[in-house]
Design a protein around this motif. Structure first.
Motif, mmCIF file in Angstrom:
data_model
loop_
_atom_site.group_PDB
_atom_site.id
_atom_site.type_symbol
_atom_site.label_atom_id
_atom_site.label_comp_id
_atom_site.label_asym_id
_atom_site.label_seq_id
_atom_site.Cartn_x
_atom_site.Cartn_y
_atom_site.Cartn_z
ATOM 1 N N TYR B 164 0.832 -1.210 0.000
ATOM 2 C CA TYR B 164 0.000 0.000 0.000
ATOM 3 C C TYR B 164 0.870 1.266 0.000
ATOM 4 O O TYR B 164 1.953 1.277 0.586
ATOM 5 N N GLU B 238 -10.126 5.180 3.350
ATOM 6 C CA GLU B 238 -11.244 5.475 2.460
ATOM 7 C C GLU B 238 -11.671 6.947 2.532
ATOM 8 O O GLU B 238 -12.061 7.533 1.511
ATOM 9 N N LYS B 278 -4.203 5.371 -2.012
ATOM 10 C CA LYS B 278 -4.603 3.963 -2.081
ATOM 11 C C LYS B 278 -4.531 3.495 -3.530
ATOM 12 O O LYS B 278 -4.620 4.317 -4.447
ATOM 13 N N GLU B 280 -6.635 1.995 -5.307
ATOM 14 C CA GLU B 280 -7.861 2.313 -6.047
ATOM 15 C C GLU B 280 -7.771 3.711 -6.655
ATOM 16 O O GLU B 280 -8.385 3.998 -7.677
ATOM 17 N N TYR B 398 -13.374 -3.068 -9.404
ATOM 18 C CA TYR B 398 -13.488 -3.615 -8.043
ATOM 19 C C TYR B 398 -14.114 -5.010 -8.091
ATOM 20 O O TYR B 398 -13.689 -5.924 -7.384
ATOM 21 N N SER B 416 -14.299 -5.725 2.234
ATOM 22 C CA SER B 416 -13.876 -4.429 1.696
ATOM 23 C C SER B 416 -14.732 -3.810 0.610
ATOM 24 O O SER B 416 -14.667 -2.603 0.417
ATOM 25 N N ARG B 419 -16.978 -0.698 1.624
ATOM 26 C CA ARG B 419 -16.334 0.560 2.005
ATOM 27 C C ARG B 419 -15.542 1.173 0.866
ATOM 28 O O ARG B 419 -15.464 2.401 0.766
ATOM 29 N N ILE B 420 -14.957 0.361 -0.019
ATOM 30 C CA ILE B 420 -14.221 1.000 -1.115
ATOM 31 C C ILE B 420 -15.181 1.612 -2.130
ATOM 32 O O ILE B 420 -14.878 2.639 -2.726
ATOM 33 N N ALA B 423 -16.367 5.052 -0.910
ATOM 34 C CA ALA B 423 -15.449 6.179 -1.127
ATOM 35 C C ALA B 423 -15.704 6.861 -2.462
ATOM 36 O O ALA B 423 -15.235 7.981 -2.694
#
Lengths: 143, 456
Positions: B164, B238, B278, B280, B398, B416, B419-420, B423
């Protein structure tokens, strides 16, 4: 007039749909937690930071474990590597240890050779082993 | 120190970072509303303080109040001097006064952020991901005054996700260094501050695009989005990612109209913030770059320039991180599935995703998804729809990523996906609020149109 009233109708429908979405989002607010968190805030505001940490949700799974880690932290230098005899199958034990003892390096007892200390949770120190008792466990410096 | 004093200290640090951000980012502000300027300043200022902290550590100087503090002041002083030499900055695009309904929406949104702040700071941050990943790295960097190699290569800490990026740990470490104490309860204030920044970014952009009413709706929608702004997510990436994704989205929409220097610079900064927060975020900026390349209204060099403004900083960040820390193991994803010999296995996994996603992701969200679909049917084009293809593609990425999970798609979905995806909501709120405003304007017979605020 017909176009205007159709636009009016669409506008109200969009307002209703958006209000529904907003209501769904607001319903996710954990209202039931407000009072417990207010009590928690009152407690932590009066407590020392270490006390606040030990009483918080992070260690709710095993409060004595937090006290054990705090004792290990007090007794070891920042640059130490500590082998921990803890319930390793539970991630929470490892994560709490790594965070509370940082910047010390933590490993499980399978990597004893890499450690300068070994700490056992819920273990009694035996005479003649070089280990000494700490809160809820024992700690030994490795040769 | 009492908790109130500790919170005030962290609040002052965050405020000082935002002021530093305003000074540093003045050249990028042209055309932005006042609310947007503060949102960019908050994100940019916090990143600047984190970068200065990194500079100190790279120079092997202990990061502390007496080393980082003067460095931050020097950066602010230099930026102020440089700005004073330039012409007076353009006036912010301030929309006309809002309606009583708009004011009520702002008050309710602000109240939601206060409630989130109250819940977030009630105790030291506590979620597993804070302890195992973000807080663990931040505290280690702060306490060791270094970035130990073991953060990336310790087999005993593989669960801490060495792959990360480090902006959030560095942000928390730098705030702790400024105060000289790692205070994981007071530091939680960072997350409501970022929520406020996100709501301001949405309202500021929408006010500029469509008017004050849309700005108020955007502020309210973002600030009251409790699936994202909840105490469990304080300490995780997030909430900062949501701000970075939104800033990138507004930069993307601006770049479709203009490729002037400030717009390009904002895209580059947003790209860096996204990628450094992150993974993402890196996906998002590459999707935005692709959307600009494939679907932009401009042609040739300008379109390529816009896409590069997004793609290059994220790529440079990725390469830089790879060079600095070396290769790291990815614990969650098995990209070996892309090997030709394993393609049938991968296709089988992707095929099995449909049923899982329907049962565990779509059906539980049937109510909000139906409301959103109905809203899109009855509302009108609001000028932000260009975000829909990258937004859909991001969610598709995702979903497909679940097929690569070593521990099973169901596990990753459980821990996850919600929550992702949450965001991304502030980006979706831009579309919702602009379309709602368009429908409301058309109600009065004015027809759907976007209004851009003129800047002096």
């Amino acid at each position: 007039v017909a176009v205007s009233s159709r636009n009016e109708f669409r506008a109200w429908l969009s307002a209703a749909a958006l209000a529904g979405l907003a209501a769904w989002s607001i319903a996710a607010f954990p209202a039931a937690e407000l009072v417990p968190r207010a009590k928690m805030l009152a407690f932590t505001a009066a407590a020392r930071p270490e006390q606040a940490r030990l009483s918080g949700s992070a260690l709710a799974f095993d409060r004595p474990y937090g006290e054990f880690l705090e004792a290990v932290r007090r007794e070891t230098p920042d640059d130490a590597t500590i082998a921990l005899a803890i319930p390793a199958s539970e991630g929470s034990y490892r994560y709490a240890a790594a965070y509370l003892l940082a910047p010390r390096r933590t490993v499980l007892t399978g990597r004893l050779a890499e450690a300068g200390y070994v700490a056992g949770y819920g273990v009694k120190a035996k005479l003649g082993t070089g280990a000494r008792p700490i809160v809820h466990g024992a700690l030994a410096r490795l040769p | 120190l009492s908790l109130v004093a500790r919170l005030a200290a962290v609040g002052l640090e965050i405020g000082a970072a935002a002021v530093l951000g305003r000074l540093l980012l003045r050249p990028l502000e042209r055309g932005l509303s006042r609310a947007e300027r503060w949102a960019w300043a908050l994100a940019g200022g916090l990143a600047a303080v984190a970068a200065l902290d990194g500079l100190l550590l790279a120079a092997r100087v202990r990061s502390a109040p007496l080393t980082l503090g003067p460095l931050v002041l020097a950066a602010a002083g230099a930026a102020a001097l440089l700005c004073a030499r330039r012409a007076a900055p353009a006036k912010s695009a301030t929309p006309p006064a809002g309606s009583p309904t708009g004011r009520i929406l702002y008050v309710l949104g602000a109240l939601a952020i206060v409630l989130f702040a109250f819940e977030a700071v009630a105790e030291p941050m506590w979620s597993n991901d804070f302890l195992a990943i973000w807080g663990f790295k931040g505290k280690t960097i702060w306490a060791a005054s270094a970035v130990p190699a073991r953060l990336f290569h310790d087999p005993a800490a593989g669960w801490s996700h060495p792959e990360y990026p480090l902006l959030l740990p560095f942000t928390m470490a730098s705030l702790a260094s400024l105060r000289g104490a790692w205070d994981d309860q007071a530091l939680a204030l960072l997350f409501p501050a970022l929520a406020l920044g996100t709501a301001l970014a949405a309202s500021g952009f929408l006010s500029r695009l469509r008017g004050r009413g849309a700005g108020a709706v955007g502020f309210f929608l973002v600030a009251t989005f409790f699936p994202l702004y909840r105490p469990f997510l304080a300490g995780m990436a997030e909430i900062p990612l949501a701000l970075a994704l939104l800033l990138a989205a507004t930069a993307f929409l601006d770049l479709r109209d203009s490729t002037d220097g400030p717009a390009l610079a904002r895209a580059a900064l947003a790209s860096l913030l996204c990628a450094a927060t992150k993974r993402e975020g890196a996906v998002w900026v590459f999707l935005l770059a692709s959307a600009l390349l494939l679907g932009g209204t401009r042609r040739g060099a300008r379109r390529a320039l816009s896409a590069l403004a997004f793609a290059v900083p994220a790529a440079v960040h990725g390469i830089g991180l790879r060079l600095a820390r070396g290769p790291v193991a990815d614990r969650d994803f098995d990209f070996g599935l892309l090997a030709p010999a394993r393609l049938p296995e991968l296709l089988g996994r992707i095929g099995a995703l449909g049923d899982l996603l329907l049962r565990r992701a779509v059906l539980p969200m049937a109510l909000p998804l139906s409301l959103a679909a109905f809203f899109f049917l009855v509302s009108r084009r609001g000028g932000t729809e260009a975000l829909l293809p990258p937004l859909g593609a991001q969610i598709a990425v995702y979903a497909i990523a679940l097929a690569f999970c070593r521990f099973g798609a169901a596990w990753l979905l459980e821990v996850s996906l919600g929550r992702i995806v949450s965001a991304l909501f502030p980006v979706a709120a831009l579309i919702l609020a602009s379309r709602f405003d368009a429908a409301w304007v058309a109600r009065n017979g004015n027809g759907p149109s976007t209004r851009r605020m003129e800047t002096a």
